[in-house]
Design a protein around this motif. Structure first.
Motif, PDB file in Angstrom:
ATOM      1  N   ASP A 158       3.544   2.444 -11.102  1.00  0.00           N
ATOM      2  CA  ASP A 158       4.273   1.564 -12.013  1.00  0.00           C
ATOM      3  C   ASP A 158       5.443   0.873 -11.313  1.00  0.00           C
ATOM      4  O   ASP A 158       5.674  -0.325 -11.521  1.00  0.00           O
ATOM      5  N   GLU A 159       6.168   1.608 -10.475  1.00  0.00           N
ATOM      6  CA  GLU A 159       7.369   1.051  -9.841  1.00  0.00           C
ATOM      7  C   GLU A 159       7.035   0.154  -8.649  1.00  0.00           C
ATOM      8  O   GLU A 159       7.574  -0.951  -8.514  1.00  0.00           O
ATOM      9  N   PHE A 160       6.148   0.623  -7.769  1.00  0.00           N
ATOM     10  CA  PHE A 160       5.869  -0.078  -6.516  1.00  0.00           C
ATOM     11  C   PHE A 160       4.676  -1.029  -6.636  1.00  0.00           C
ATOM     12  O   PHE A 160       4.606  -2.029  -5.927  1.00  0.00           O
ATOM     13  N   GLN A 161       3.761  -0.734  -7.534  1.00  0.00           N
ATOM     14  CA  GLN A 161       2.557  -1.522  -7.785  1.00  0.00           C
ATOM     15  C   GLN A 161       1.728  -1.753  -6.511  1.00  0.00           C
ATOM     16  O   GLN A 161       1.462  -2.899  -6.128  1.00  0.00           O
ATOM     17  N   PRO A 162       1.306  -0.678  -5.859  1.00  0.00           N
ATOM     18  CA  PRO A 162       0.474  -0.841  -4.657  1.00  0.00           C
ATOM     19  C   PRO A 162      -0.922  -1.336  -5.032  1.00  0.00           C
ATOM     20  O   PRO A 162      -1.461  -0.976  -6.084  1.00  0.00           O
ATOM     21  N   VAL A 222       4.343   7.246   2.582  1.00  0.00           N
ATOM     22  CA  VAL A 222       5.010   6.070   3.128  1.00  0.00           C
ATOM     23  C   VAL A 222       4.579   4.862   2.302  1.00  0.00           C
ATOM     24  O   VAL A 222       3.402   4.699   1.966  1.00  0.00           O
ATOM     25  N   PHE A 223       5.569   4.058   1.929  1.00  0.00           N
ATOM     26  CA  PHE A 223       5.345   2.841   1.164  1.00  0.00           C
ATOM     27  C   PHE A 223       5.373   1.669   2.146  1.00  0.00           C
ATOM     28  O   PHE A 223       6.364   1.495   2.872  1.00  0.00           O
ATOM     29  N   ILE A 224       4.324   0.869   2.156  1.00  0.00           N
ATOM     30  CA  ILE A 224       4.244  -0.262   3.078  1.00  0.00           C
ATOM     31  C   ILE A 224       4.291  -1.549   2.273  1.00  0.00           C
ATOM     32  O   ILE A 224       3.440  -1.802   1.417  1.00  0.00           O
ATOM     33  N   SER A 249       0.845  -1.194   0.000  1.00  0.00           N
ATOM     34  CA  SER A 249       0.000   0.000   0.000  1.00  0.00           C
ATOM     35  C   SER A 249       0.876   1.238   0.000  1.00  0.00           C
ATOM     36  O   SER A 249       2.030   1.205   0.435  1.00  0.00           O
ATOM     37  N   LEU A 250       0.311   2.313  -0.496  1.00  0.00           N
ATOM     38  CA  LEU A 250       0.979   3.610  -0.522  1.00  0.00           C
ATOM     39  C   LEU A 250       0.079   4.601   0.202  1.00  0.00           C
ATOM     40  O   LEU A 250      -1.079   4.776  -0.181  1.00  0.00           O
TER      41      LEU A 250
END
Length: 302
Positions: A244-248, A162-164, A150-151
């Motif tokens: 695109d990068e993290f795909q949350p 915050v990136f989880i 999740s973002l």
């Protein structure tokens, strides 16, 4: 008995405080808002912070209950690992520049004959930024726990993120200073970003974001509606690279501007099209921050 946590959300004008249970739930009878007195002297502020800790602890009258720790959501810049404030020239907490608030609290606590026995033997004192704690809280007690990635984005005077990833809030992965258009994200995805759009659209300059939102909802004012449409599109442009990068699987929005999400999120979704993940607007950001502090004190999401 399960230990409680004493938690604070420190701002330049006010300090919000509460006591939370082990599972991050806020005990509503302990919720308080205190003046920050952020322009006072170093000695005053250090004593004042500790007095607030004592006040919050006294709200738990059952002496059988212990405390797992004390935590602060504190404004940047700050050495969060050591609780050292590096705020300067912002008309708040200047007197604490270079001071370890964490050490000052611990020194007073160790000498406190009433409160020290109520602390767990391995109690913790933690400092972190409000955006990260908000995100951790959304994982600890909110919908972020239901997904792997999740973002969490907070939108207010600036942009927090915050990136989880599988329950871990990734450190040092902020986005506010990343390049966007002619400047950085913080200048666009924020209160001042909306007001700049509004000015260019001919919306009365005396209006705040809430006024523009009211005009869009209640009066169906075309200029005000267009402001949020443009803001939502800009948010989509900003989120595109991180989607695109993290795909949350989920993006959670918090902060004062998120309250207008019904006005700008449709444009964000339209921009992202089929890549758009699920969106959720957090209703009580302070409670999420408090839950995040509780989680970190107990060693979760680290």
């Amino acid at each position: 008995m399960n230990p409680y946590s004493i938690v604070f959300d420190v701002g330049g004008t006010a300090i919000k405080a509460a006591v939370t249970t082990k599972d991050g739930q806020v005990i509503e009878s302990t919720v308080e808002t205190y003046p920050a007195y952020s322009n006072q002297s170093r000695a005053f502020l250090l004593d004042y912070f500790y007095q607030l800790i004592q006040k919050q602890a006294s709200k738990i009258t059952d002496k059988q209950h212990t405390f797992a720790g004390i935590g602060f959501a504190y404004p940047a810049p700050c050495d969060y690992e050591h609780g050292i404030s590096y705020i300067q020239g912002q008309s708040k907490f200047d007197a604490l520049y270079g001071v370890s608030i964490m050490d000052a609290v611990r020194e007073r606590l160790e000498e406190d004959a009433q409160l020290r026995p109520r602390m767990e033997p391995n109690y913790r004192i933690i400092f972190d930024n409000d955006a990260r704690l908000f995100g951790v809280g959304q994982w600890f007690t909110g919908p972020a726990k239901q997904v792997d990635k999740s973002l969490c984005i907070t939108i207010g005077t600036g942009t927090g993120a915050v990136f989880i990833d599988h329950g871990v809030a990734i450190k040092n992965k902020e986005i506010y200073d990343h390049a966007y258009r002619e400047s950085i994200i913080d200048d666009y995805i924020s209160k001042r970003g909306i007001l700049k759009i509004a000015e260019e659209a001919g919306v009365p300059t005396r209006w705040d974001v809430r006024d523009i939102a009211d005009a869009a909802r209640e009066q169906k004012d075309k200029a005000s509606i267009a402001v949020f449409h443009q803001f939502g599109t800009m948010l989509g442009e900003v989120l595109e690279r991180y989607v695109d990068e993290f795909q949350p699987e989920l993006i959670i929005l918090g902060g004062q501007i998120a309250k207008a999400g019904d006005l700008f999120l449709p444009s964000t979704r339209d921009y992202l099209k089929e890549r758009a993940p699920q969106f959720h607007i957090a209703e009580n950001g302070s409670h999420s921050t408090f839950a995040g502090i509780s989680a970190i004190i107990q060693g979760f999401s680290e």
